[in-house]
Design an enzyme around this catalytic site. Structure first.
Site, PDB file in Angstrom:
ATOM      1  N   LYS A 126      -4.776  -8.259  -0.813  1.00 46.98           N
ATOM      2  CA  LYS A 126      -4.830  -8.583  -2.686  1.00 46.98           C
ATOM      3  C   LYS A 126      -2.993  -9.394  -3.035  1.00 46.98           C
ATOM      4  CE  LYS A 126      -5.389  -4.145  -3.880  1.00 46.98           C
ATOM      5  NZ  LYS A 126      -5.208  -3.464  -1.541  1.00 46.98           N
TER       6      LYS A 126
ATOM      7  N   ARG B 153       4.139  -5.635   7.264  1.00 50.20           N
ATOM      8  CA  ARG B 153       4.594  -6.380   6.095  1.00 50.20           C
ATOM      9  C   ARG B 153       6.129  -5.891   5.282  1.00 50.20           C
ATOM     10  NH1 ARG B 153       0.499  -4.682   1.389  1.00 50.20           N
ATOM     11  NH2 ARG B 153       1.472  -2.546   1.493  1.00 50.20           N
TER      12      ARG B 153
ATOM     13  N   ARG C 105      -2.656   7.233   2.331  1.00 54.92           N
ATOM     14  CA  ARG C 105      -3.790   5.736   1.008  1.00 54.92           C
ATOM     15  C   ARG C 105      -5.153   5.280   1.406  1.00 54.92           C
ATOM     16  NH1 ARG C 105       1.227   1.958   2.158  1.00 54.92           N
ATOM     17  NH2 ARG C 105       0.779   0.924   0.883  1.00 54.92           N
TER      18      ARG C 105
ATOM     19  N   ARG D 257      -8.178   2.023  -9.236  1.00 51.97           N
ATOM     20  CA  ARG D 257      -8.246   2.434  -8.196  1.00 51.97           C
ATOM     21  C   ARG D 257      -9.563   3.926  -8.226  1.00 51.97           C
ATOM     22  NH1 ARG D 257      -3.749   0.661  -5.991  1.00 51.97           N
ATOM     23  NH2 ARG D 257      -3.263   1.296  -4.156  1.00 51.97           N
TER      24      ARG D 257
ATOM     25  N   ARG E 228       8.556  -1.310   1.643  1.00 51.16           N
ATOM     26  CA  ARG E 228       8.277  -0.297   0.828  1.00 51.16           C
ATOM     27  C   ARG E 228       8.343   0.853   1.987  1.00 51.16           C
ATOM     28  NH1 ARG E 228       2.354  -2.510  -1.687  1.00 51.16           N
ATOM     29  NH2 ARG E 228       2.462  -0.181  -1.104  1.00 51.16           N
TER      30      ARG E 228
HETATM   31  P1  ADP Z   1      -2.038  -5.713  -0.486  1.00 51.00           P
HETATM   32  O1  ADP Z   1      -2.052  -6.122  -0.997  1.00 51.00           O
HETATM   33  O2  ADP Z   1      -3.571  -6.082  -0.260  1.00 51.00           O
HETATM   34  O3  ADP Z   1      -2.681  -4.263  -0.002  1.00 51.00           O
HETATM   35  P2  ADP Z   1      -0.900  -8.004   1.461  1.00 51.00           P
HETATM   36  O4  ADP Z   1      -1.360  -8.998   0.886  1.00 51.00           O
HETATM   37  O5  ADP Z   1       0.597  -7.151   0.847  1.00 51.00           O
HETATM   38  O6  ADP Z   1      -1.888  -6.278   1.070  1.00 51.00           O
HETATM   39  O7  ADP Z   1      -0.941  -8.074   2.613  1.00 51.00           O
HETATM   40  C1  ADP Z   1      -0.537  -6.754   4.199  1.00 51.00           C
HETATM   41  C2  ADP Z   1      -0.239  -7.982   4.513  1.00 51.00           C
HETATM   42  O8  ADP Z   1      -1.011  -8.358   5.914  1.00 51.00           O
HETATM   43  C3  ADP Z   1       1.168  -8.294   4.392  1.00 51.00           C
HETATM   44  O9  ADP Z   1       2.427  -8.712   5.593  1.00 51.00           O
HETATM   45  C4  ADP Z   1       0.010 -10.489   4.752  1.00 51.00           C
HETATM   46  O10 ADP Z   1       1.509 -11.164   5.495  1.00 51.00           O
HETATM   47  C5  ADP Z   1      -0.399  -9.718   5.727  1.00 51.00           C
HETATM   48  N1  ADP Z   1      -1.601 -10.447   5.522  1.00 51.00           N
HETATM   49  C6  ADP Z   1      -2.377 -10.304   4.197  1.00 51.00           C
HETATM   50  N2  ADP Z   1      -3.812 -11.208   4.629  1.00 51.00           N
HETATM   51  C7  ADP Z   1      -3.396 -11.433   5.649  1.00 51.00           C
HETATM   52  C8  ADP Z   1      -4.804 -12.327   6.646  1.00 51.00           C
HETATM   53  N3  ADP Z   1      -6.004 -12.600   5.754  1.00 51.00           N
HETATM   54  N4  ADP Z   1      -4.443 -12.032   7.783  1.00 51.00           N
HETATM   55  C9  ADP Z   1      -3.873 -11.714   8.257  1.00 51.00           C
HETATM   56  N5  ADP Z   1      -2.158 -11.157   7.282  1.00 51.00           N
HETATM   57  C10 ADP Z   1      -2.600 -10.850   6.814  1.00 51.00           C
HETATM   58  P1  AMP Z   2       0.127  -1.048  -3.782  1.00 51.74           P
HETATM   59  O1  AMP Z   2       1.026  -1.504  -3.874  1.00 51.74           O
HETATM   60  O2  AMP Z   2      -1.290  -1.193  -4.819  1.00 51.74           O
HETATM   61  O3  AMP Z   2      -0.193  -0.369  -2.562  1.00 51.74           O
HETATM   62  O4  AMP Z   2       0.706   0.554  -4.167  1.00 51.74           O
HETATM   63  C1  AMP Z   2       2.079   1.499  -4.125  1.00 51.74           C
HETATM   64  C2  AMP Z   2       1.192   2.951  -4.574  1.00 51.74           C
HETATM   65  O5  AMP Z   2       1.318   3.231  -6.313  1.00 51.74           O
HETATM   66  C3  AMP Z   2       0.266   3.545  -3.971  1.00 51.74           C
HETATM   67  O6  AMP Z   2      -0.465   3.978  -3.525  1.00 51.74           O
HETATM   68  C4  AMP Z   2       0.005   4.728  -6.062  1.00 51.74           C
HETATM   69  O7  AMP Z   2       0.627   5.679  -5.453  1.00 51.74           O
HETATM   70  C5  AMP Z   2       0.442   4.100  -6.432  1.00 51.74           C
HETATM   71  N1  AMP Z   2      -1.005   3.206  -7.627  1.00 51.74           N
HETATM   72  C6  AMP Z   2      -0.765   1.725  -8.226  1.00 51.74           C
HETATM   73  N2  AMP Z   2      -1.508   1.376  -8.457  1.00 51.74           N
HETATM   74  C7  AMP Z   2      -2.615   2.544  -8.925  1.00 51.74           C
HETATM   75  C8  AMP Z   2      -3.648   3.294  -9.389  1.00 51.74           C
HETATM   76  N3  AMP Z   2      -4.117   1.871  -9.821  1.00 51.74           N
HETATM   77  N4  AMP Z   2      -3.850   4.144  -9.897  1.00 51.74           N
HETATM   78  C9  AMP Z   2      -2.732   5.798  -8.791  1.00 51.74           C
HETATM   79  N5  AMP Z   2      -2.386   4.922  -8.339  1.00 51.74           N
HETATM   80  C10 AMP Z   2      -1.834   3.334  -7.894  1.00 51.74           C
END
Ligand code: ADP
Ligand code: AMP
Length: 216
Positions: free
Chosen positions: A13, A127, A172, A88, A161
């Site tokens: 995302k 990541r 999660r 969420r 993170r």
């Molecule tokens: P989210 O925001 O949904 O938690 P991220 O955008 O941070 O996910 O992506 C998680 C990890 O996967 C990052 O390190 C990113 O570089 C990698 N990634 C994202 N999209 C892809 C893809 N289509 N193929 C391979 N790796 C990806």
């Molecule tokens: P994310 O960066 O989206 O993976 O979110 C990291 C953490 O933030 C999650 O595991 C939750 O603990 C909290 N969080 C983020 N967005 C929300 C949401 N919309 N509702 C509840 N918790 C959230």
């Protein structure tokens, strides 16, 4: 353009939002980023959220709804926004409906990024981001063009993170399946759900998203 990116942690995302922001001149509203900023600043919300986030659980709906409601009123949201990580829960989705209706705004699309759980663990544990500008990378899938130097801002400090560990990831993913996946039939019933293959490579996912946003 106003859209929601819906998908499990690690679905991509944030990666896609960074691209769509440039393509459509809109802002990314990542509730995870907002909460991490609150934790880093030690605000009352940050103090309440820290342990919950570290465990991989969801922070309470009232905190999230208040945060987004304030944020979408800001000037930079006028041209549109991408909700990344919100809503969420069904309660958050319903609060968002009310919030948008009050402002006479509509959503253009809700995009589901579909990725199998087995792939997500590796995505999350590999990541990392630029500590200066937040650009996202991955140990194998998306490395900077020059090792150790951010493509976007040229700085050399990166961070991971604290909740990107195997234990919190399990919680999660469970939270996603139990509390967030019910949003898929919710938006399907409203007729604005589109699904892309989040397991494709990053450029292909962007292509599918743009096709979903600009049909025909
Ligand atoms: P989210 O925001 O949904 O938690 P991220 O955008 O941070 O996910 O992506 C998680 C990890 O996967 C990052 O390190 C990113 O570089 C990698 N990634 C994202 N999209 C892809 C893809 N289509 N193929 C391979 N790796 C990806
Ligand atoms: P994310 O960066 O989206 O993976 O979110 C990291 C953490 O933030 C999650 O595991 C939750 O603990 C909290 N969080 C983020 N967005 C929300 C949401 N919309 N509702 C509840 N918790 C959230």
């Amino acid at each position: 353009m106003r859209m929601i990116l819906l998908g499990p942690p690690g679905a991509g995302k944030g990666t896609q939002a960074q691209r769509l922001v440039d393509a459509y001149n809109i802002v990314q509203l990542s509730t995870g980023d907002m909460l991490r900023a609150a934790v880093a600043a030690g605000t009352p919300i940050g103090q309440r959220a820290k342990a919950v986030m570290d465990a991989g659980d969801l922070v309470s709906d009232d905190i999230l709804v208040g945060m987004i409601s304030d944020r979408v009123n800001e000037d930079d949201c006028k041209n549109g926004f991408i909700l990344d990580g919100f809503p969420r829960t069904l309660a958050q989705a319903e609060a968002l409906e009310d919030m948008l209706a009050q402002k006479s705004l509509t959503l253009n699309a809700v995009i589901e990024m579909k990725v199998d759980d087995a792939l997500l663990i590796g995505r999350i544990t590999g990541r990392y981001t630029c500590a200066n500008c937040g650009a996202g990378y991955h140990d194998e899938n998306l490395q900077p063009k020059v090792a150790g130097i951010c493509d976007n801002c040229g700085r050399t400090d990166f961070s991971r993170r604290s909740d990107d560990n195997a234990e919190a990831v399990t919680t999660r993913l469970q939270a996603y399946h139990e509390q967030t996946a019910p949003l898929l039939p919710f938006y399907q019933a409203k007729g604005n759900l589109k699904t892309v293959d989040g397991m494709a490579d990053i450029d292909e996912v962007t292509r599918q998203m743009k096709a979903a946003l600009e049909p025909g």
